[in-house]
Write an enzyme that holds these catalytic residues in place. Structure first.
Site, short mmCIF file in Angstrom:
data_model
loop_
_atom_site.label_atom_id
_atom_site.label_comp_id
_atom_site.label_asym_id
_atom_site.label_seq_id
_atom_site.Cartn_x
_atom_site.Cartn_y
_atom_site.Cartn_z
N THR A 1 0.77 -1.22 0.03
CA THR A 1 -0.02 0.25 -0.02
C THR A 1 0.79 1.19 0.16
OG1 THR A 1 -1.61 1.27 1.55
CG2 THR A 1 -0.10 -0.33 2.38
N ASP A 2 0.29 2.27 -0.52
CA ASP A 2 1.03 3.71 -0.51
C ASP A 2 1.09 4.21 1.15
OD1 ASP A 2 -1.67 4.41 -0.19
OD2 ASP A 2 -1.77 5.59 -1.77
N GLU A 3 0.30 3.79 2.04
CA GLU A 3 0.15 4.01 3.31
C GLU A 3 1.68 3.92 4.13
OE1 GLU A 3 -3.40 3.77 5.67
OE2 GLU A 3 -4.40 3.22 3.83
N TYR B 1 -1.75 -0.31 11.08
CA TYR B 1 -1.99 -0.88 9.76
C TYR B 1 -0.58 -0.63 8.81
CZ TYR B 1 -3.29 -1.29 4.73
OH TYR B 1 -3.04 -1.58 3.72
N LYS C 1 2.16 -3.28 7.39
CA LYS C 1 2.60 -3.47 6.11
C LYS C 1 4.04 -2.96 5.69
CE LYS C 1 0.19 -4.57 3.04
NZ LYS C 1 0.12 -5.94 2.68
#
Length: 358
Positions: free
Chosen positions: A136-138, A162, A166
């Protein structure tokens, strides 16, 4: 494409199910799905593949090393595509342990299984095997309004349990490539939307609440910006990376569609006004309600997908307008699916997260 199957983890979830359907129905690729079927995994999403001899579903946990070893020994996949993850920021704030167990420990277990499996392959199988990790970009943190978009070399700066879990899984994947020679690929994507998405995420959540006549809770001032990627465009990008990507490399996949959360909800209301008008003739915008912001809410995400375009010839096909219209049309045509996934556990989570506004 190889006639040896792809092993897809989390293939009954939102992106995993869309990817599995694309792989089978468009690419003609045999697929074996392993999914734990937690609250967000929905086997009915894969109903179109029932009876397909080139599709196999196994209910199981990626943390189960014995199960993984058996699956790899039995099906001898040409690739492993790893979607399985806990993926919702709000849930990670309420209960981070599941995110550590699945996203970090689960990914470690999967990498070890892949490493041991690759060692059993003959030279020709060893050369073509791939492990693709979907992230993810997060993991990159939050962008200022005028900052350049995230790219493959943006430093990691996760701000939630989260995104931290990741980020850790991304680092493990990289380490298994450099330490053990595992042929890995990593993709970091922007916010996905489209058919089959569990209604804890913004678009299906607001759609469900709008149709139920409930308040549409928007965090803070609604000006948090996300880059929205239609899920089928994402699936096509993953397949392109799997077939043409350079081993050990990362590819950022974005929709090139930055929108504020408020504008997303307002556009959704406009589409529903046209397709399913309220009985009183008023706009669904009447149901908008601003609520207290969540902790650590990143202000802006954006993806620079130029590497995907320049090296692999991929770019998103859907605009936000066209993709959102297709999404709304799908949910309105599949309300039985939507009702079926909204279990008692889902309603309890809504009450915990939004209180009286749920």
């Amino acid at each position: 494409m190889s006639r040896r199957p792809w092993l897809v983890t989390g293939g009954a979830g939102f992106i995993g199910a869309n990817f599995t359907l694309y792989a089978r129905q468009v690419l003609g690729q045999p697929v074996v799905v392993v999914d734990k079927l937690t609250y967000a995994g929905n086997l009915s999403s894969l109903d179109p593949l029932r009876g397909d001899p080139d599709f196999t579903f196994v209910q199981g946990d990626i943390g189960d090393a014995a199960l993984l070893a058996d699956l790899l020994r039995t099906h001898r996949p040409a690739a492993m595509v790893h979607f399985a993850a806990e993926s919702h920021v709000d849930r990670s704030l309420l209960g981070p342990r599941d995110f550590i167990d699945t996203n970090i420990v689960g990914t470690f277990t999967l990498l070890e299984a892949a490493r041991q499996y690759q060692q059993t392959l003959p030279p020709e199988g060893h050369a073509v095997f791939r492990f693709l990790h979907v992230s993810t970009d997060e993991v990159y943190g939050s962008l200022a309004p005028d900052a350049a978009a995230f790219h493959e070399h943006t430093p990691y700066a996760p701000n939630s349990p989260y995104s931290a879990s990741k980020a850790a899984s991304d680092h493990l994947v990289r380490a298994w490539h450099h330490s053990y020679g595992l042929p890995v690929l990593t993709t970091n994507c922007s916010n996905n939307y489209g058919p089959l998405q569990f209604p804890e995420k913004l678009i299906p959540l607001m759609l469900c609440k709008a149709l139920a006549g409930e308040a549409l809770p928007v965090y803070g001032d609604g000006q948090n910006v996300r880059d929205w990627l239609y899920v089928l465009d994402h699936c096509k990008g993953i397949a392109r990376v799997l077939s043409q990507g350079q081993l050990g490399e990362t590819y950022c996949i974005g929709g090139c569609n930055e929108q504020t959360n408020l504008s997303v909800v307002e556009t959704l209301c406009q589409l529903l006004d046209a397709r399913r008008p309220r009985a009183d003739g008023l706009s669904y915008r009447q149901q908008l309600q601003f609520v207290a912001d969540r902790p650590g809410h990143d202000r802006r995400y954006a993806i620079d997908a130029s590497r995907m375009r320049q090296e692999l010839g991929w770019q998103p096909e859907e605009t936000f307008s066209s993709g959102l219209a297709k999404t709304v049309d799908w949910y309105l045509a599949n309300e039985t699916w939507l009702q079926r996934v909204q279990s008692g556990a889902y309603r309890q989570w809504l009450q915990t997260q939004y209180g009286d506004q749920a």
